[in-house]
Scaffold this motif. Structure first.
Motif, PDB file in Angstrom:
ATOM      1  N   GLN A 104      38.625 -12.343  18.417  1.00 23.14           N
ATOM      2  CA  GLN A 104      38.738 -11.091  19.135  1.00 23.14           C
ATOM      3  C   GLN A 104      38.566 -11.341  20.634  1.00 23.14           C
ATOM      4  O   GLN A 104      37.691 -12.092  21.059  1.00 23.14           O
ATOM      5  N   HIS A 105      39.422 -10.695  21.414  1.00 24.34           N
ATOM      6  CA  HIS A 105      39.400 -10.837  22.867  1.00 24.34           C
ATOM      7  C   HIS A 105      38.781  -9.576  23.452  1.00 24.34           C
ATOM      8  O   HIS A 105      39.323  -8.478  23.262  1.00 24.34           O
ATOM      9  N   PHE A 106      37.670  -9.751  24.151  1.00 23.13           N
ATOM     10  CA  PHE A 106      36.902  -8.620  24.644  1.00 23.13           C
ATOM     11  C   PHE A 106      37.261  -8.264  26.077  1.00 23.13           C
ATOM     12  O   PHE A 106      37.571  -9.131  26.896  1.00 23.13           O
ATOM     13  N   GLY A 107      37.155  -6.963  26.362  1.00 25.90           N
ATOM     14  CA  GLY A 107      37.214  -6.507  27.738  1.00 25.90           C
ATOM     15  C   GLY A 107      35.835  -6.608  28.380  1.00 25.90           C
ATOM     16  O   GLY A 107      34.861  -6.998  27.732  1.00 25.90           O
ATOM     17  N   TYR A 137      30.567 -16.703  19.639  1.00 25.11           N
ATOM     18  CA  TYR A 137      30.946 -16.202  20.948  1.00 25.11           C
ATOM     19  C   TYR A 137      29.847 -16.554  21.957  1.00 25.11           C
ATOM     20  O   TYR A 137      28.668 -16.670  21.604  1.00 25.11           O
ATOM     21  N   LYS A 138      30.256 -16.675  23.225  1.00 26.00           N
ATOM     22  CA  LYS A 138      29.306 -16.897  24.313  1.00 26.00           C
ATOM     23  C   LYS A 138      29.460 -15.763  25.314  1.00 26.00           C
ATOM     24  O   LYS A 138      30.585 -15.387  25.671  1.00 26.00           O
ATOM     25  N   GLN A 139      28.331 -15.236  25.750  1.00 27.24           N
ATOM     26  CA  GLN A 139      28.349 -14.154  26.741  1.00 27.24           C
ATOM     27  C   GLN A 139      27.481 -14.574  27.921  1.00 27.24           C
ATOM     28  O   GLN A 139      26.283 -14.765  27.779  1.00 27.24           O
ATOM     29  N   ARG A 140      28.112 -14.703  29.070  1.00 25.57           N
ATOM     30  CA  ARG A 140      27.359 -15.001  30.291  1.00 25.57           C
ATOM     31  C   ARG A 140      26.702 -13.725  30.784  1.00 25.57           C
ATOM     32  O   ARG A 140      27.183 -12.619  30.498  1.00 25.57           O
ATOM     33  N   HIS A 160      31.362 -10.520  29.292  1.00 23.97           N
ATOM     34  CA  HIS A 160      31.697 -10.055  27.958  1.00 23.97           C
ATOM     35  C   HIS A 160      31.730 -11.250  27.001  1.00 23.97           C
ATOM     36  O   HIS A 160      31.834 -12.404  27.433  1.00 23.97           O
ATOM     37  N   PRO A 161      31.618 -10.989  25.701  1.00 26.28           N
ATOM     38  CA  PRO A 161      31.679 -12.104  24.743  1.00 26.28           C
ATOM     39  C   PRO A 161      33.009 -12.831  24.831  1.00 26.28           C
ATOM     40  O   PRO A 161      34.066 -12.203  24.882  1.00 26.28           O
ATOM     41  N   VAL A 162      32.936 -14.160  24.815  1.00 30.97           N
ATOM     42  CA  VAL A 162      34.124 -15.004  24.847  1.00 30.97           C
ATOM     43  C   VAL A 162      34.128 -15.865  23.592  1.00 30.97           C
ATOM     44  O   VAL A 162      33.138 -16.526  23.289  1.00 30.97           O
ATOM     45  N   PHE A 163      35.235 -15.841  22.893  1.00 28.11           N
ATOM     46  CA  PHE A 163      35.369 -16.579  21.637  1.00 28.11           C
ATOM     47  C   PHE A 163      35.230 -18.076  21.862  1.00 28.11           C
ATOM     48  O   PHE A 163      35.824 -18.646  22.785  1.00 28.11           O
ATOM     49  N   LEU A 164      34.419 -18.721  20.995  1.00 28.74           N
ATOM     50  CA  LEU A 164      34.284 -20.169  21.036  1.00 28.74           C
ATOM     51  C   LEU A 164      35.027 -20.836  19.877  1.00 28.74           C
ATOM     52  O   LEU A 164      35.823 -21.757  20.093  1.00 28.74           O
TER      53      LEU A 164
END
Lengths: 114, 110
Positions: free
Chosen positions: A103-106, B35-38, B42-46
């Motif tokens: 899933q690609h988040f905004g 996912y990683k969130q800085r 926002h969450p970024v898929f790993l």
């Protein structure tokens, strides 16, 4: 655009007001999700669309929350008669049609209810 | 309903030390995503794991999916300051819906 776009980035509303949050998914992505993320917590699922069909709304916390995606692209999450507990970041995500795709988040909308 | 628990909630390490976060689901998962969130992001898929016992590597990151498909781990070798952030596991019970853990926030002392 290249990514998922959400607007506004920040929204401040008084308790009792209605708010509308917009999500513009990645072009061609069929699936669209809304999540609520409280401070220090993981995203919590609210609802899911496949094209214009809302296939799962089990995460919507009350009937004050309503989501739509009438043409299968842009989606709007509406919260009526906002309460302080609605304060959170609302994240939208999109993915291709296949099951269990990343899933690609905004960047989310940070909602603060005064 | 399905729950995904993640530990530890916080981890602070010296740069160069290793880091591991663990994820456990109350039910069997069809797949698990990380996912990683800085901070402020926002969450970024790993990565996504699908098969029982699967192990995948991305440079210094190693991901594992348990044999019973109910637990998973992320291990980072020799952390760098760029690894700072919150790492979330997210389980899929079978549909598109993801159930996120509460995340492990990693901070690093340079």
């Amino acid at each position: 655009g290249a990514g998922v776009s959400q607007s506004p980035r920040y929204k401040v509303a008084k308790r009792g007001q209605d708010v509308a949050l917009r999500c513009d998914p990645i072009s061609g992505h069929v699936s669209l999700f809304w999540y609520q993320q409280a401070l220090g917590q993981g995203p919590e699922f609210l609802t899911y669309f496949q094209n214009e069909a809302q296939l799962d709304k089990s995460g919507l916390p009350s009937d004050r929350f309503f989501a739509e995606r009438p043409e299968g692209s842009v989606s709007t999450l509406k919260i009526q008669r906002t309460q302080q507990e609605d304060s959170a970041v609302y994240l939208c995500a999109s993915s291709p049609v296949d099951r269990n795709q990343p899933q690609h988040f905004g960047d989310g909308t940070r909602l603060s209810i005064l | 309903g399905q729950q995904v628990m993640q530990i530890p909630q916080y981890q602070h390490v010296q740069e160069g030390e290793d880091f591991t976060t663990y994820c456990n689901s109350s039910t069997t998962l069809s797949n698990i995503q990380w996912y990683k969130q800085r901070p402020g992001g926002h969450p970024v898929f790993l990565i996504q794991l699908v098969k029982s016992g699967e192990v995948k590597k991305q440079k210094r990151l190693t991901f594992q999916f348990g044999e019973a498909k109910k637990n998973s781990s992320l291990h980072i070798t020799a952390t760098q300051t760029t690894d700072v952030g919150t790492y979330f596991c997210a389980g899929s019970p079978g549909a598109q819906k993801l159930v996120f853990g509460q995340g492990t926030r990693l901070t690093i002392n340079p």
